[in-house]
Motif scaffolding. Structure first.
Motif, PDB file in Angstrom:
ATOM      1  N   TRP A   5      -7.602  -0.994  -3.149  1.00 42.39           N
ATOM      2  CA  TRP A   5      -6.682  -2.025  -3.629  1.00 42.39           C
ATOM      3  C   TRP A   5      -6.922  -2.325  -5.100  1.00 42.39           C
ATOM      4  O   TRP A   5      -8.055  -2.522  -5.528  1.00 42.39           O
ATOM      5  CB  TRP A   5      -6.854  -3.300  -2.806  1.00 42.39           C
ATOM      6  N   ARG A   6      -5.837  -2.315  -5.886  1.00 44.82           N
ATOM      7  CA  ARG A   6      -5.896  -2.597  -7.318  1.00 44.82           C
ATOM      8  C   ARG A   6      -4.946  -3.740  -7.659  1.00 44.82           C
ATOM      9  O   ARG A   6      -3.865  -3.856  -7.064  1.00 44.82           O
ATOM     10  CB  ARG A   6      -5.484  -1.363  -8.131  1.00 44.82           C
ATOM     11  N   GLY A  35      -2.129  -1.009  -3.095  1.00 43.21           N
ATOM     12  CA  GLY A  35      -3.109  -0.136  -2.465  1.00 43.21           C
ATOM     13  C   GLY A  35      -2.769   1.317  -2.737  1.00 43.21           C
ATOM     14  O   GLY A  35      -1.632   1.749  -2.514  1.00 43.21           O
ATOM     15  N   VAL A  36      -3.737   2.082  -3.252  1.00 42.11           N
ATOM     16  CA  VAL A  36      -3.543   3.507  -3.515  1.00 42.11           C
ATOM     17  C   VAL A  36      -4.504   4.298  -2.635  1.00 42.11           C
ATOM     18  O   VAL A  36      -5.542   3.796  -2.199  1.00 42.11           O
ATOM     19  CB  VAL A  36      -3.760   3.856  -5.007  1.00 42.11           C
ATOM     20  N   ALA A  42       0.857  -1.189   0.000  1.00 43.98           N
ATOM     21  CA  ALA A  42       0.000   0.000   0.000  1.00 43.98           C
ATOM     22  C   ALA A  42       0.887   1.231   0.000  1.00 43.98           C
ATOM     23  O   ALA A  42       1.871   1.293   0.740  1.00 43.98           O
ATOM     24  CB  ALA A  42      -0.907   0.012   1.225  1.00 43.98           C
ATOM     25  N   VAL A  43       0.579   2.207  -0.858  1.00 40.67           N
ATOM     26  CA  VAL A  43       1.310   3.469  -0.863  1.00 40.67           C
ATOM     27  C   VAL A  43       0.416   4.527  -0.221  1.00 40.67           C
ATOM     28  O   VAL A  43      -0.723   4.735  -0.640  1.00 40.67           O
ATOM     29  CB  VAL A  43       1.756   3.884  -2.280  1.00 40.67           C
ATOM     30  N   VAL A  44       0.940   5.182   0.802  1.00 41.87           N
ATOM     31  CA  VAL A  44       0.157   6.128   1.594  1.00 41.87           C
ATOM     32  C   VAL A  44       1.008   7.353   1.904  1.00 41.87           C
ATOM     33  O   VAL A  44       2.240   7.303   1.881  1.00 41.87           O
ATOM     34  CB  VAL A  44      -0.315   5.477   2.919  1.00 41.87           C
ATOM     35  N   ALA A  97     -10.093   5.723  -8.733  1.00 42.24           N
ATOM     36  CA  ALA A  97      -9.245   4.769  -8.024  1.00 42.24           C
ATOM     37  C   ALA A  97      -9.946   3.423  -7.880  1.00 42.24           C
ATOM     38  O   ALA A  97      -9.326   2.365  -7.960  1.00 42.24           O
ATOM     39  CB  ALA A  97      -8.870   5.319  -6.651  1.00 42.24           C
ATOM     40  N   GLU A  98     -11.282   3.457  -7.685  1.00 41.16           N
ATOM     41  CA  GLU A  98     -12.036   2.225  -7.475  1.00 41.16           C
ATOM     42  C   GLU A  98     -12.251   1.430  -8.759  1.00 41.16           C
ATOM     43  O   GLU A  98     -12.322   0.202  -8.730  1.00 41.16           O
ATOM     44  CB  GLU A  98     -13.409   2.538  -6.860  1.00 41.16           C
TER      45      GLU A  98
END
Length: 344
Positions: free
Chosen positions: A62-63, A48-49, A26-28, A187-188
């Motif tokens: 999540w992609r 994860g974006v 995940a990138v946060v 994003a979704e």
């Protein structure tokens, strides 16, 4: 679950390498990030974006990494290009730009709002491709150093917000030899619409390739994926084989019990000569509950008083009384932190 906190777009290259090695990441952002959740249980690699947070706290989306990687172009013509973008590295848009540069064996430069530095960086690195919101590039044009800059990219990709035709025309005039791609993505759901037009319209055919089905309900776009309908939350207009994304469905003001479309007010205002950009917003009022406040920026070289007079006359002639702006604010327009439109 592993969380990475990239500072610049180039920091994502190591993240991509780890994804290729089979790690889900995940990138946060370093601060004010989303609640960390685990990726889906499916045996795949996930990235994860962070969502924009325009409707509340940012969320982790999540992609599938194979879909993001598969969406990049590795043609000989783009290999080695230098890319640049103001998108944050933890957003879906930022990940897309960095992934394209990484897949092309290229470098990617993060742009900021120090406009002199941005112009210098674009020219110094001879940037081939830029990906940004229309508002960001329009502001960049507005702050071009006197005498101009000897730089024009091969490719300009626009996204993150609706493209107004007036902005598209300005960009086309400044960069007549650049190829334009305009993207509507979430994003979704990923990329939904794509076109080379710069008038704000998309060919509906591109949506048919991205979704099992689609429909417009009460002006809002809905997408079907895997037998389930998803609301995008965006208001659209369809004319024949073309679709235009106008803005968010929740951009309304409740004036004395009457629903007023802030998008309609904004569009009318931006059509008035001398108005560079505009944004209608709702403000609380003790009598009517809310009123419409119009924030706007004047084109360089135009008289502010004359533009305001024209704005007031035009909007009062074409809008019902409840939608008349009761507050007028001339301000400098700045790019939104989350890649949505904003007037500050």
């Amino acid at each position: 679950m592993i969380a990475a906190r990239p500072i610049a777009l180039g920091d994502l290259y190591r993240v991509f390498e780890r994804l290729d090695e089979g790690e889900s990441i995940a990138v946060v952002p370093a601060a004010d990030g989303p609640e960390l959740t685990n990726p889906p249980a499916e045996p795949e690699v996930w990235l994860g974006v962070t969502s924009s947070g325009s409707t509340g706290r940012p969320k982790l989306q999540w992609r599938r990494w194979k879909e993001i990687r598969g969406g990049t172009v590795s043609k000989p013509g783009v290999m080695g290009w230098t890319w640049a973008s103001p998108y944050r590295p933890w957003t879906f848009a930022g990940v897309q730009v960095a992934a394209q540069a990484w897949a092309s064996n290229s470098i990617v430069i993060s742009l900021g709002t120090d406009w002199a530095e941005a112009w210098s960086s674009l020219a110094r690195h001879r940037v081939d491709a830029v990906s940004a919101t229309p508002t960001y590039l329009d502001l960049l044009l507005q702050e071009e150093p006197q005498g101009g800059v000897a730089w024009e990219p091969r490719q300009i990709t626009l996204g993150g917000e609706p493209l107004r035709s007036a902005v598209g025309e300005r960009l086309r005039r400044r960069f007549p030899n650049s190829n334009f791609t305009v993207i509507y993505a979430m994003a979704e759901l990923g990329v939904l619409l794509k076109t080379r037009r710069v008038d704000g319209w998309y060919e509906v055919e591109s949506l048919r390739h991205a979704a099992d089905d689609w429909r417009v309900v009460d002006g809002g776009l809905e997408i079907m994926r895997a037998g389930k309908w998803h609301r995008t939350g965006d208001r659209v207009e369809v004319e024949g084989d073309l679709m235009r994304v106008i803005g968010r469905l929740d951009q309304v003001a409740n004036v004395a019990g009457t629903k007023v479309s802030l998008l309609e007010v904004t569009e009318l205002a931006e059509g008035v000569p001398g108005v560079r950009r505009a944004a209608a917003v709702a403000e609380r009022n003790p009598v009517t509950g809310e009123i419409v406040c119009l924030k706007y920026a004047v084109e360089p070289g135009w008289d502010g008083s004359a533009v305001l007079e024209s704005l007031q006359r035009t909007l009062r002639e074409r809008l019902r009384k409840e939608a008349w702006p009761r507050k007028w604010v001339e301000e400098t327009v700045g790019p939104a932190q989350n890649a949505k439109r904003a007037v500050r």
